[in-house]
Design an enzyme around this catalytic site. Structure first.
Site, short mmCIF file in Angstrom:
data_model
loop_
_atom_site.label_atom_id
_atom_site.label_comp_id
_atom_site.label_asym_id
_atom_site.label_seq_id
_atom_site.Cartn_x
_atom_site.Cartn_y
_atom_site.Cartn_z
N SER A 181 -8.83 44.58 29.69
CA SER A 181 -9.99 44.34 29.37
C SER A 181 -11.29 44.32 28.49
O SER A 181 -10.64 43.12 28.07
CB SER A 181 -10.65 46.30 30.22
OG SER A 181 -12.11 46.78 29.88
N HIS A 208 -11.09 43.03 33.31
CA HIS A 208 -12.62 43.44 33.40
C HIS A 208 -13.54 41.95 32.71
O HIS A 208 -13.14 42.28 31.81
CB HIS A 208 -11.94 44.88 32.54
CG HIS A 208 -11.65 45.19 33.63
ND1 HIS A 208 -11.35 47.04 32.41
CD2 HIS A 208 -10.48 46.04 34.80
CE1 HIS A 208 -10.10 47.49 33.68
NE2 HIS A 208 -9.78 46.75 34.38
N ASP A 301 -7.74 52.18 32.89
CA ASP A 301 -7.12 51.73 34.60
C ASP A 301 -5.97 51.00 33.68
O ASP A 301 -5.67 50.14 32.85
CB ASP A 301 -7.86 50.08 34.47
CG ASP A 301 -7.57 49.40 35.80
OD1 ASP A 301 -7.25 49.92 36.36
OD2 ASP A 301 -8.79 48.79 36.37
#
Length: 362
Positions: A181, A208, A301
């Site tokens: 991310s 992400h 996540d």
């Protein structure tokens, strides 16, 4: 930790009109306190050193020092969360977006539209929500060269944290799955530019990123990777020595060994694509015959799913704190004891290659 009553913001923009607009958007919200407004990057560097704001709203094109250079200097000396906000940017400008990420910014936004435009309220809300969410991110110092400090490969890791099953699976490893991310693109660059053209297994990556950036992100990585970077279709065969990324607002996983899955299933952790979907999918198909890596990023996540992969016998690697721009995802994985190794990206390369040495000899 006691939560601050207000989010302390520095606005950096050479345009009086833009400064007034951004100020207007923030004073409407009692959660914000504007602690400074400066007109160029050099002033921003000095201000951050003195006052340490919670978040910086940074323009790009300014006199004396531009926003990219200022961001790079701040992140190498007194790191704070930085959001690039500029009229020079629109969602189709992928190169600007990746230049911002390379400099150390957490994200980039087009400058909000002024009063009287039908999208004024929508743009203002997006601006405020972005500053709010990113003000809570803990960022680390970056080297000016764009490289990361090597750190300690044993950071936060005791010897018993290396699972017996994970440590012994190298002969059967048949896929690499990577989740990332905020801060991930820099780590991915380091990893991909070092993978040899004859790397013997497919590499699946979930990063992400805004859904409109998928194609541009693939092109950006492809410029530094020695192996092809592809956005696959659902059911496409996964080839050795190829990197695969999800297409926009879709999950990436595997249907069965060697076959890609592109899914419109519900978001996980509010995200699609989600690292959790990729890791769970790889675990269900490959089990202990996988290597999984969790890189810099905010949130949780992929952490739980990385732990599950380790328990299945997969070899799991987590980026260390010293080199993670944002330590949310890696930190949660370490808290869960989900890693076989905790490493900086530079040291991941040889570790990955060692996992596949036996395959390259056949």
């Amino acid at each position: 930790m006691i939560k601050k009553d207000k989010i302390r913001v520095l606005i950096v923009d050479d345009s009086i009109t833009a400064r007034n607009l951004l100020k207007l958007l923030l004073i409407e919200d009692p959660h914000f306190e504007i602690i400074g407004i400066v007109s160029n990057g050099s002033e921003a560097v000095d201000f951050v050193k003195r006052e340490k704001p919670d978040v910086v709203s940074m323009d790009i094109h300014m006199p004396v020092m531009n926003g990219f250079e200022a961001t790079s200097q701040i992140m190498s000396t007194n790191p704070v969360p930085i959001v690039i906000v500029s009229t020079a940017y629109n969602p189709s400008e992928t190169q600007l977006a990746f230049k911002a990420l390379e400099a150390g910014a957490l994200t980039i936004l087009p400058r909000p539209i002024g009063p009287g435009h039908p999208d004024f309220l929508k743009h203002g809300k997006t601006y405020r929500l972005t500053l709010k969410s990113l003000s809570e991110v803990r960022v680390i110092r970056r080297h000016r060269s764009g490289s990361m400090p090597a750190g300690n490969s044993d950071q936060g890791l005791k010897s018993e944290n290396i699972s017996e099953t994970g440590a012994k699976q190298s002969n059967g490893a048949r896929i690499v799955a990577i989740g990332a991310s905020a801060g991930g693109p820099s780590a991915l660059q380091i990893i991909l530019k070092s993978l040899p053209p004859d790397f013997p297994v497919p590499v699946l990556i979930v990063q992400h990123i805004d859904k409109g950036f998928a194609e541009g992100f693939a092109q950006w990585l492809g410029q530094i990777s020695k192996i092809p970077v592809i956005i696959p279709k659902d059911g496409e065969q996964l080839l050795p020595g190829h990197v695969y990324l999800p297409c926009g607002d879709r999950h990436l996983g595997v249907k069965k060994e060697g076959i890609a899955s592109i899914s419109s299933a519900s978001p996980e952790h509010g995200l699609r694509p989600a690292v959790s979907f990729l890791f769970r999918s790889v675990g269900s198909v490959y089990g202990n015959n996988a290597t999984a890596i969790l890189l810099s990023g905010m949130g949780l996540d992929g952490a739980e799913e990385l732990k599950n992969l380790k328990e299945l016998g997969a070899f799991t690697i987590v980026q260390n704190e010293e080199t993670s721009l944002v330590y949310g995802m890696p930190g949660e994985a370490i808290r869960l004891r989900a890693s076989c190794r905790v490493l900086p990206p530079e040291q991941m390369i040889q570790t990955i290659l060692n996992q596949y040495t036996s395959l390259t000899k056949h």
